[in-house]
Scaffold this motif. Structure first.
Motif, PDB file in Angstrom:
ATOM      1  N   LYS A  45       0.826  -1.209   0.000  1.00  0.00           N
ATOM      2  CA  LYS A  45       0.000   0.000   0.000  1.00  0.00           C
ATOM      3  C   LYS A  45       0.859   1.256   0.000  1.00  0.00           C
ATOM      4  N   LYS A  46       1.890   1.272   0.857  1.00  0.00           N
ATOM      5  CA  LYS A  46       2.706   2.470   1.023  1.00  0.00           C
ATOM      6  C   LYS A  46       3.543   2.777  -0.222  1.00  0.00           C
ATOM      7  N   ASN A  47       4.163   1.764  -0.777  1.00  0.00           N
ATOM      8  CA  ASN A  47       5.137   1.992  -1.861  1.00  0.00           C
ATOM      9  C   ASN A  47       4.557   1.791  -3.261  1.00  0.00           C
ATOM     10  N   PHE A  48       3.487   0.974  -3.382  1.00  0.00           N
ATOM     11  CA  PHE A  48       2.994   0.660  -4.720  1.00  0.00           C
ATOM     12  C   PHE A  48       1.536   1.032  -4.932  1.00  0.00           C
ATOM     13  N   GLY A  49       0.825   1.462  -3.843  1.00  0.00           N
ATOM     14  CA  GLY A  49      -0.541   1.949  -4.000  1.00  0.00           C
ATOM     15  C   GLY A  49      -1.604   0.883  -4.089  1.00  0.00           C
ATOM     16  N   TYR A  50      -1.320  -0.345  -3.623  1.00  0.00           N
ATOM     17  CA  TYR A  50      -2.308  -1.419  -3.631  1.00  0.00           C
ATOM     18  C   TYR A  50      -2.617  -1.832  -2.197  1.00  0.00           C
ATOM     19  N   GLU A  51      -3.894  -2.146  -1.945  1.00  0.00           N
ATOM     20  CA  GLU A  51      -4.331  -2.411  -0.580  1.00  0.00           C
ATOM     21  C   GLU A  51      -3.672  -3.641   0.021  1.00  0.00           C
ATOM     22  N   THR A  52      -3.456  -4.659  -0.807  1.00  0.00           N
ATOM     23  CA  THR A  52      -2.884  -5.915  -0.309  1.00  0.00           C
ATOM     24  C   THR A  52      -1.845  -6.437  -1.295  1.00  0.00           C
TER      25      THR A  52
END
Length: 446
Positions: free
Chosen positions: A257-264
């Protein structure tokens, strides 16, 4: 131009032909030369363009006028000769060291020599067997792509290793400027000893040191300016702080989430899978072509490719690459520096690519000849249509007049040969990424 060309059998990659140019074309070339001289120079008592030939002969010399006419005639004949022979020359057509001078009202005869690509045989003309990745996305491919993404998050941490520093190591160093090296001064600077980040003399001095060791290093650089040689002295005190190791972060939901923008992590894997699927649709056909032509190149029965052909392909590759960099607004120096590549290594790699491509091209030439593939007028026009040319007929005529159509025909025949080989190649599907990962794991275990 009315021209007759009678070729002889090529020998030692040279094609010789007898050329006859009509008397009418000779007279036209001579007339044109006189007209150009009459318009270019001022002759006292005559208007420009209205100077009798005897006056021009007296001023310029008949021999020099005919020599210029000969040169212009032969330059104009080059494209016609190439088209008539349907060959792609390597370099310039040669009319000999001292071509005969034209004679008015007479046909011009000459013997031309053209460097051409060699005709070689193959060990086998059958379509090859090649390995290919599967069309569907594998778990190993997703893992590999994720590892690539994580590598960009890599950090370096100090280790407790107490050994001598070696080339290729990543280390932390203090560099104290003593004289002339302020640009190198830093505390606990992380450097890779790859020959790119530090002066060669400094890296050479660091290799062999141990963590905690300090050393004074001096070296001198010379450069020439306005004819004078100037020397610049550098002196630093360097301390190796630690040998470092690369640390790759663990892929967690939080990191995704933090580095790639995906929840999981799972959603990140799904996105990576979709990206690989899209890439495979375009990359696999090209990969198959590349592997097929690579295998055919290995079958070429030719000890040495002519140097002039290798140089021609090298220049083509270099121009293609520089044009690509220019479109990206990147200089070659910037490209090399960003990738830590030395100029000499880059040029050597480009030569290796050129050598490989020449052999592959000759292999496709051999297949095209063996299979009897030809380039028809319709094929040539279709090639121009694919290039988005509006007036195809005019473009074909222009290229013909310039002697450039033989190169197009060569390309068409090679494409037909490649299409045949690709269509008939035997394919073995392998999850190459998984195999590579297993090999790396086994190597690490050893």
């Amino acid at each position: 131009m009315n021209i007759t060309v009678t070729p002889e059998q090529p020998q030692d990659n040279k094609l010789t032909a007898k050329v006859t140019i009509s008397a009418a074309d000779v007279d036209a070339a001579i007339k044109k030369t006189y007209a150009e001289i009459a318009n270019k120079y001022a002759f006292q008592g005559f208007r420009r363009g209205h100077v009798p030939r005897p006056i021009i002969n007296n001023m310029m010399g008949l021999e020099s006028i005919l020599a210029q006419a000969t040169n212009d005639l032969l330059n104009a004949a080059d494209p016609a000769i190439v088209e008539e022979l349907d060959v792609t020359p390597l370099g310039q057509i040669s009319f000999g060291d001292e071509p005969a001078i034209v004679v008015e009202h007479s046909d011009y005869e000459a013997t031309v020599t053209i460097d051409v690509r060699p005709e070689a045989e193959l060990e086998s003309y059958d379509a090859p067997e090649v390995n290919m990745p599967p069309e569907e996305v594998t778990e190993a491919e997703i893992d590999w792509q994720l590892n690539q993404l994580l590598s960009y998050q890599m950090t370096y941490e100090d280790t407790d290793e107490d050994r001598e520093v070696a080339e290729g190591d990543v280390i932390g160093v203090d560099i104290q400027n003593v004289e002339g090296a302020g640009h190198l001064a830093a505390e606990n600077r992380t450097v890779t000893l790859n020959g790119m980040q530090l002066p060669a003399e400094l890296q050479e001095a660091i290799v062999g040191m141990k963590p905690g060791e300090t050393k004074d290093v001096e070296w001198v650089k010379s450069h020439e300016h306005e004819g004078e040689v100037h020397e610049h002295k550098f002196c630093v005190k360097v301390t190796v702080k630690a040998i470092k190791k690369a640390v790759t972060p663990e892929l967690t939901d939080e990191l995704a989430k933090k580095n790639f923008g995906y929840e999981t992590v799972e959603k990140l894997r799904e996105a990576v899978k979709e990206e690989i699927e899209a890439d495979k649709k375009t990359s696999l056909p090209q990969l198959k072509e590349d592997r097929v032509v690579e295998e055919m190149g290995k079958r070429l029965q030719l000890d040495e490719v002519p140097e002039n052909y290798k140089n021609e392909i090298f220049n083509e590759l270099a121009q293609e690459f520089l044009a690509q960099l220019q479109r990206q607004n990147i200089s070659l120096d910037m490209y090399l520096a960003a990738r830590g590549v030395k100029a000499d290594d880059f040029i050597a790699d480009l030569h290796a690519q050129a050598d490989e491509r020449t052999r592959q091209s000759l292999a496709l030439d051999a297949v095209a000849k063996k299979m009897g593939f030809e380039a028809t007028e319709a094929d040539v026009e279709a090639e121009f249509e694919r290039a988005g040319i509006e007036d195809v007929k005019a473009a074909v005529k222009q290229w013909k007049d310039q002697g450039r159509l033989p190169a197009i025909r060569d390309s068409i025949k090679r494409t037909k040969a490649l299409d045949y080989l690709v269509e008939n190649a035997k394919v073995t599907v392998k999850d190459e990424v998984a195999e590579r990962a297993e090999a790396q794991k086994a190597e690490s275990a050893e």
